[in-house]
Structure formats: structure tokens, C-alpha cells
Motif scaffolding. Structure first.
Motif, PDB file in Angstrom:
ATOM      1  N   PHE A 317       1.053  -1.086   0.243  1.00  0.00           N
ATOM      2  CA  PHE A 317       0.110   0.025   0.052  1.00  0.00           C
ATOM      3  C   PHE A 317       0.803   1.299   0.155  1.00  0.00           C
ATOM      4  O   PHE A 317       1.800   1.559   0.664  1.00  0.00           O
ATOM      5  CB  PHE A 317      -0.951   0.051   1.038  1.00  0.00           C
ATOM      6  CG  PHE A 317      -1.851  -1.200   1.305  1.00  0.00           C
ATOM      7  CD1 PHE A 317      -3.124  -1.105   0.801  1.00  0.00           C
ATOM      8  CD2 PHE A 317      -1.184  -2.326   1.796  1.00  0.00           C
ATOM      9  CE1 PHE A 317      -3.945  -2.153   1.105  1.00  0.00           C
ATOM     10  CE2 PHE A 317      -2.206  -3.427   1.855  1.00  0.00           C
ATOM     11  CZ  PHE A 317      -3.513  -3.606   1.650  1.00  0.00           C
ATOM     12  N   GLN A 318       0.543   2.443  -0.622  1.00  0.00           N
ATOM     13  CA  GLN A 318       1.265   3.449  -0.827  1.00  0.00           C
ATOM     14  C   GLN A 318       0.342   4.516  -1.358  1.00  0.00           C
ATOM     15  O   GLN A 318      -0.682   4.472  -1.815  1.00  0.00           O
ATOM     16  CB  GLN A 318       2.262   3.572  -1.943  1.00  0.00           C
ATOM     17  CG  GLN A 318       1.937   2.864  -3.041  1.00  0.00           C
ATOM     18  CD  GLN A 318       2.355   1.491  -3.493  1.00  0.00           C
ATOM     19  OE1 GLN A 318       3.237   0.825  -3.602  1.00  0.00           O
ATOM     20  NE2 GLN A 318       0.975   0.666  -3.522  1.00  0.00           N
ATOM     21  N   ARG A 319       0.969   5.807  -0.967  1.00  0.00           N
ATOM     22  CA  ARG A 319      -0.061   7.145  -1.338  1.00  0.00           C
ATOM     23  C   ARG A 319       0.426   7.566  -2.728  1.00  0.00           C
ATOM     24  O   ARG A 319      -0.377   8.241  -3.268  1.00  0.00           O
ATOM     25  CB  ARG A 319      -0.061   8.049  -0.472  1.00  0.00           C
ATOM     26  CG  ARG A 319       1.443   8.655  -0.192  1.00  0.00           C
ATOM     27  CD  ARG A 319       1.482   9.923   0.992  1.00  0.00           C
ATOM     28  NE  ARG A 319       2.563  10.046   1.299  1.00  0.00           N
ATOM     29  CZ  ARG A 319       3.300  11.051   0.696  1.00  0.00           C
ATOM     30  NH1 ARG A 319       2.773  11.916  -0.273  1.00  0.00           N
ATOM     31  NH2 ARG A 319       4.560  11.550   1.027  1.00  0.00           N
ATOM     32  N   ASP A 320       1.209   7.035  -3.350  1.00  0.00           N
ATOM     33  CA  ASP A 320       1.904   7.449  -4.744  1.00  0.00           C
ATOM     34  C   ASP A 320       2.559   6.381  -5.188  1.00  0.00           C
ATOM     35  O   ASP A 320       3.545   5.459  -4.828  1.00  0.00           O
ATOM     36  CB  ASP A 320       2.777   8.676  -4.369  1.00  0.00           C
ATOM     37  CG  ASP A 320       3.286   9.111  -5.814  1.00  0.00           C
ATOM     38  OD1 ASP A 320       3.683   8.405  -6.540  1.00  0.00           O
ATOM     39  OD2 ASP A 320       2.845  10.478  -5.968  1.00  0.00           O
ATOM     40  N   LEU A 321       1.959   5.741  -6.261  1.00  0.00           N
ATOM     41  CA  LEU A 321       2.481   4.380  -6.943  1.00  0.00           C
ATOM     42  C   LEU A 321       3.659   4.611  -7.583  1.00  0.00           C
ATOM     43  O   LEU A 321       4.661   3.795  -7.641  1.00  0.00           O
ATOM     44  CB  LEU A 321       1.537   4.136  -8.263  1.00  0.00           C
ATOM     45  CG  LEU A 321       0.298   3.179  -7.558  1.00  0.00           C
ATOM     46  CD1 LEU A 321      -0.784   2.910  -8.885  1.00  0.00           C
ATOM     47  CD2 LEU A 321       0.855   1.827  -7.045  1.00  0.00           C
ATOM     48  N   ALA A 322       3.848   5.873  -8.269  1.00  0.00           N
ATOM     49  CA  ALA A 322       5.345   6.228  -8.930  1.00  0.00           C
ATOM     50  C   ALA A 322       6.289   6.031  -7.830  1.00  0.00           C
ATOM     51  O   ALA A 322       7.536   5.771  -8.447  1.00  0.00           O
ATOM     52  CB  ALA A 322       5.164   7.281  -9.685  1.00  0.00           C
ATOM     53  N   ARG A 323       6.433   6.926  -6.831  1.00  0.00           N
ATOM     54  CA  ARG A 323       7.154   6.823  -5.894  1.00  0.00           C
ATOM     55  C   ARG A 323       7.344   5.568  -4.918  1.00  0.00           C
ATOM     56  O   ARG A 323       8.485   5.230  -4.487  1.00  0.00           O
ATOM     57  CB  ARG A 323       7.152   8.046  -5.007  1.00  0.00           C
ATOM     58  CG  ARG A 323       7.296   9.228  -5.759  1.00  0.00           C
ATOM     59  CD  ARG A 323       7.071  10.484  -4.523  1.00  0.00           C
ATOM     60  NE  ARG A 323       8.132  10.567  -3.671  1.00  0.00           N
ATOM     61  CZ  ARG A 323       7.793  10.161  -2.266  1.00  0.00           C
ATOM     62  NH1 ARG A 323       6.563  10.003  -1.871  1.00  0.00           N
ATOM     63  NH2 ARG A 323       8.734  10.354  -1.276  1.00  0.00           N
ATOM     64  N   GLY A 324       6.299   4.709  -4.824  1.00  0.00           N
ATOM     65  CA  GLY A 324       6.396   3.596  -3.995  1.00  0.00           C
ATOM     66  C   GLY A 324       6.624   2.278  -4.877  1.00  0.00           C
ATOM     67  O   GLY A 324       7.930   2.054  -5.418  1.00  0.00           O
ATOM     68  N   PHE A 325       5.873   1.723  -5.035  1.00  0.00           N
ATOM     69  CA  PHE A 325       5.956   0.217  -6.037  1.00  0.00           C
ATOM     70  C   PHE A 325       6.724   0.302  -7.145  1.00  0.00           C
ATOM     71  O   PHE A 325       7.705  -0.380  -7.537  1.00  0.00           O
ATOM     72  CB  PHE A 325       4.594  -0.528  -6.148  1.00  0.00           C
ATOM     73  CG  PHE A 325       4.720  -1.804  -7.198  1.00  0.00           C
ATOM     74  CD1 PHE A 325       5.469  -2.894  -6.641  1.00  0.00           C
ATOM     75  CD2 PHE A 325       4.464  -1.485  -8.405  1.00  0.00           C
ATOM     76  CE1 PHE A 325       5.370  -4.051  -7.342  1.00  0.00           C
ATOM     77  CE2 PHE A 325       4.581  -2.836  -9.332  1.00  0.00           C
ATOM     78  CZ  PHE A 325       5.106  -3.837  -8.724  1.00  0.00           C
ATOM     79  N   GLU A 326       6.358   1.251  -8.188  1.00  0.00           N
ATOM     80  CA  GLU A 326       6.968   1.484  -9.476  1.00  0.00           C
ATOM     81  C   GLU A 326       8.288   1.862  -9.168  1.00  0.00           C
ATOM     82  O   GLU A 326       9.115   1.303 -10.006  1.00  0.00           O
ATOM     83  CB  GLU A 326       6.292   2.377 -10.149  1.00  0.00           C
ATOM     84  CG  GLU A 326       4.671   2.007 -10.658  1.00  0.00           C
ATOM     85  CD  GLU A 326       4.131   2.790 -11.580  1.00  0.00           C
ATOM     86  OE1 GLU A 326       4.582   4.080 -11.518  1.00  0.00           O
ATOM     87  OE2 GLU A 326       3.056   2.406 -12.204  1.00  0.00           O
ATOM     88  N   ALA A 327       8.794   2.570  -8.284  1.00  0.00           N
ATOM     89  CA  ALA A 327      10.027   3.190  -8.205  1.00  0.00           C
ATOM     90  C   ALA A 327      10.964   1.767  -7.723  1.00  0.00           C
ATOM     91  O   ALA A 327      12.107   1.387  -8.140  1.00  0.00           O
ATOM     92  CB  ALA A 327      10.295   4.037  -7.106  1.00  0.00           C
ATOM     93  N   VAL A 328      10.547   0.858  -6.848  1.00  0.00           N
ATOM     94  CA  VAL A 328      11.261  -0.179  -6.315  1.00  0.00           C
ATOM     95  C   VAL A 328      11.244  -1.225  -7.426  1.00  0.00           C
ATOM     96  O   VAL A 328      12.453  -1.924  -7.678  1.00  0.00           O
ATOM     97  CB  VAL A 328      10.365  -0.804  -5.112  1.00  0.00           C
ATOM     98  CG1 VAL A 328      10.989  -1.943  -4.730  1.00  0.00           C
ATOM     99  CG2 VAL A 328      10.470   0.191  -3.967  1.00  0.00           C
ATOM    100  N   GLN A 329      10.278  -1.606  -8.131  1.00  0.00           N
ATOM    101  CA  GLN A 329      10.034  -2.420  -9.346  1.00  0.00           C
ATOM    102  C   GLN A 329      11.123  -2.054 -10.369  1.00  0.00           C
ATOM    103  O   GLN A 329      11.777  -2.798 -10.894  1.00  0.00           O
ATOM    104  CB  GLN A 329       8.735  -2.331  -9.787  1.00  0.00           C
ATOM    105  CG  GLN A 329       8.602  -3.638 -10.763  1.00  0.00           C
ATOM    106  CD  GLN A 329       8.583  -5.003 -10.001  1.00  0.00           C
ATOM    107  OE1 GLN A 329       8.254  -5.270  -8.618  1.00  0.00           O
ATOM    108  NE2 GLN A 329       8.870  -6.015 -11.040  1.00  0.00           N
ATOM    109  N   LYS A 330      11.289  -0.948 -10.713  1.00  0.00           N
ATOM    110  CA  LYS A 330      12.321  -0.502 -11.602  1.00  0.00           C
ATOM    111  C   LYS A 330      13.624  -0.906 -11.233  1.00  0.00           C
ATOM    112  O   LYS A 330      14.460  -1.390 -11.807  1.00  0.00           O
ATOM    113  CB  LYS A 330      12.090   0.963 -11.958  1.00  0.00           C
ATOM    114  CG  LYS A 330      13.283   1.429 -13.248  1.00  0.00           C
ATOM    115  CD  LYS A 330      12.814   2.967 -13.298  1.00  0.00           C
ATOM    116  CE  LYS A 330      13.891   3.554 -14.549  1.00  0.00           C
ATOM    117  NZ  LYS A 330      13.346   4.950 -14.932  1.00  0.00           N
TER     118      LYS A 330
END
Length: 366
Positions: A317-330
Motif C-alpha cells: 500500500f502507498q499514497r503514490d504508485l510512482a514513488r512507491g511500488f513502481e520505483a522499487v520495481q524499476k
């Protein structure tokens, strides 16, 4: 190297994808006068969606993705029917949540700005028939019989909806230590050390704030990512424990490879060439600066569907997908652990805040 082709073929028929999203939360025993199962005037934890409350998640979970049925169409009444049906699942010791996927907004509505269908990432083998979905109902508890019984009551309670897929999960050695919920994953490693230790930090990482450009009704909610990840456990278990620990970047019990204890931060800067903690290890890529942890909160479960199909129902869970999961996945592209993993499903979801105001906001455009 893993025999990836064999793993892909074995997984394709059984691939699972999460489609809905947790949207409405009710916890049995909470005051429900506001329609959201939240005690009035409570602390930060009581003002969060039910999926994020408490340090230790429930030990068992069932996730059931639903689509609107033919009878339901696009009538706003079918959404209210869903909420009513979910409330009917309440029982002692159960945490019940509902959610919206991007498909729920196809006919209109004020969609959260980052809520889209989750794209495939490098190495994924997503089954389109088991991806996305209009709604995800999540039922969690510590007694598997209670969870299953609630799920069996679900579809009769919501005739305007049809099941898309379902999966059950569990948390092995589920416990709380140092203010964090910990569990053992199918690779025999304890995880959860990177989560926040309290409600305030959980809220800071996970809950949407005013001024983020989100719809007013979404403030206080959270973006959820679910990934169904099959683990190549047979291949993994052929590696020595020290090699496994270098791939993960921590000891099995959570201690750091540079000798730092679990409750302290490792000094990656003092190991620039990755002699102690390899540069392509999971934890080093996911959080290269441990003083600035990724702004997300994990609530994952293991799964075992038999015939060697075991893995993780990853949920964050996160308040911002780009800064949360997507940044880690990249950052994780090219990690050493990639050859042992196969993501067969998943999706992006939105968890609205407790209460009923979001329902009124969403049904207006229909």
C-alpha cells in the motif's frame, strides 16, 4: 540458471491475477455508526482502511475478484449492494475489505489519477483472464474455517456480481516483534523488517493526502498493488544457505550481512563494491539508502495451491504508485533473485477511506 521455459509453461495454466481493489473496510467489533467500521475520534490506526490496521496482519486471507454481472450492468444500486453484502460477512475475528479496480470506472466516475490496469513488467507472465476485475473482496482472519465460511456467503449476498478469480493465503510464523509484523516466506526468510513500526508512519507512507491532485473522496485512502508471484522453491533449495543470503542481502533471521542487527541500518556506503552485500541483492536494490525506506507498507501472504505451485501473494500500500511500488520495481530489474520468481498475475487497486461518503461520490456520474 533456472529452466525458465519449463517454469513458464507450468505456470501459465495456473496463473492468477488480482483484479479488484480493496475499497471499503469493516472490522468486526468496531463502532460502525459512520458506516465504515471506524471508532469515532480514535487514533490514527482506527482512521485507516481495515487492510492497514494493526501491526500484525491476520494469519489467513482470501481474495475474491468480482466483476459486475449482466443483471448488475452499470446501475449505481449494484455498488451499494456490494457494500451491503460485504457488511453481511462480518464476524468475530474477521477483517473484511472491498476495493475498486480501474474497470469499475469505465462508465464514468472520478477515478484516482494513478489507478490504471497494471502493465506487465519484465519477466512477468500474466494471465489476462485472471487479471484486473472490477472489485476485490478481501476477507482476513486467524481461523481458516471462519475465512472460508465468509467467502462462501459472499456470492449469494451480491447477486449483481460474478466471481472472476480467488486465491487463499497464509502467513507462516506470523508474529509481532519490535513493533513490526513478521512472517516467514516460502524461501524460508523472515520478512517485514522494512515496514513502519507504528500507525503514524504507516499513515505517512500509505494514505493519500489532500493536495496530491486526487479526488476529494479518495483522501485518506491508499493505492494497493497485488502481485501473485510463483517461487521456484525446488531450484532455490538446491542453493546453499550462504548463497541464498547473498541473493537476498540478509540472513534468514533478518540480520544484515555486514553484521548490523535487524533493528539498525546497514552501511552500504562502506561496501561500494558489494563485497559483503552484493550490488544485485534484493534488499540493496529495493532500498539502496536504508535511512530513506521506500514509501510503502507491505501486507503479503504465502500461498500453496499444490503440485509445486507455491509462492507469495505480494500486497503493498502507498499514497503514490510512482514513488512507491513502481520505483522499487524499476530498481529490481536484473536482481539476482529474478531467476527464481515468476509473476503470474496482479493489478493496481485503490483502497478508499472508511465511511460511506466515497459511495455517494462514485455513483453520481452513473
Amino acid at each position: 540458471m533456472v529452466r525458465r521455459r519449463s517454469l513458464l509453461l507450468a505456470s501459465s495454466a495456473a496463473g492468477l491475477a488480482v483484479g479488484g481493489a480493496a475499497v471499503y473496510g469493516v472490522r468486526a467489533g468496531a463502532e460502525s455508526g459512520d458506516g465504515g467500521g471506524v471508532s469515532r475520534g480514535g487514533g490514527p490506526g482506527e482512521r485507516m482502511p481495515v487492510q492497514l490496521r494493526g501491526v500484525r496482519p491476520e494469519g489467513r486471507v482470501a481474495m475474491v475478484a468480482l466483476d459486475r454481472g449482466v443483471r448488475g450492468g452499470e446501475s449505481p444500486a449494484v455498488l451499494r449492494e456490494l457494500v451491503s453484502g460485504v457488511r453481511a460477512l462480518e464476524g468475530a475475528g474477521l477483517a473484511v475489505g472491498v476495493g475498486l479496480g480501474a474497470g469499475a470506472f469505465e462508465a464514468g466516475g472520478t477515478r484516482p489519477r494513478q489507478l490504471v490496469g497494471m502493465p506487465p513488467f519484465p519477466g512477468d507472465l500474466l494471465d489476462p483472464a485472471r487479471s484486473h476485475g472490477d472489485v476485490l473482496v478481501q476477507v482476513a482472519g486467524d481461523r481458516v474455517a471462519d475465512v472460508w465460511a465468509a467467502v462462501e456467503r459472499l456470492l449469494p449476498a451480491v447477486p449483481g456480481w460474478r466471481e472472476r478469480w480467488r486465491i487463499e493465503g497464509f502467513r507462516a510464523e506470523n508474529r509481532e516483534e519490535g513493533g513490526r509484523g513478521l512472517a516467514r516466506n516460502p524461501f524460508h526468510f523472515t520478512e517485514g523488517f522494512g515496514n513502519p513500526a507504528g500507525d503514524r508512519e504507516t499513515a505517512d507512507r500509505a494514505l493519500v493526502r489532500a493536495g496530491q491532485g486526487e479526488p476529494d473522496w479518495a483522501v485518506g485512502g491508499s493505492y494497493q498493488v497485488v502481485r501473485i508471484i510463483r517461487f521456484a522453491t525446488d531450484l532455490w533449495d538446491k542453493d546453499s544457505v550462504p548463497e541464498q543470503e547473498r541473493i537476498i542481502g540478509r540472513r534468514r533471521d533478518g540480520r544484515w550481512l555486514d553484521g548490523a542487527p535487524t533493528d539498525e541500518e546497514p552501511n552500504f556506503a562502506a561496501d561500494p563494491k558489494g563485497r559483503l552485500t552484493p550490488l544485485d541483492s534484493h534488499v540493496r536494490l529495493a532500498a539502496p539508502d536504508r535511512r530513506e525506506p521506500p514509501p510503502l507498507v507491505r501486507r503479503s501472504y504465502s500461498y500453496d495451491r499444490g503440485d509445486g505451485d507455491t509462492g507469495l501473494v505480494f500486497s503493498c500500500f502507498q499514497r503514490d504508485l510512482a514513488r512507491g511500488f513502481e520505483a522499487v520495481q524499476k530498481r529490481l530489474e536484473g536482481e539476482a533473485m529474478a531467476k527464481y520468481l515468476l509473476t503470474t498475475g496482479g493489478g493496481y487497486y485503490f483502497v478508499p477511506p472508511p465511511g460511506d461518503h466515497w459511495i455517494d461520490a462514485l455513483v453520481q456520474p452513473y
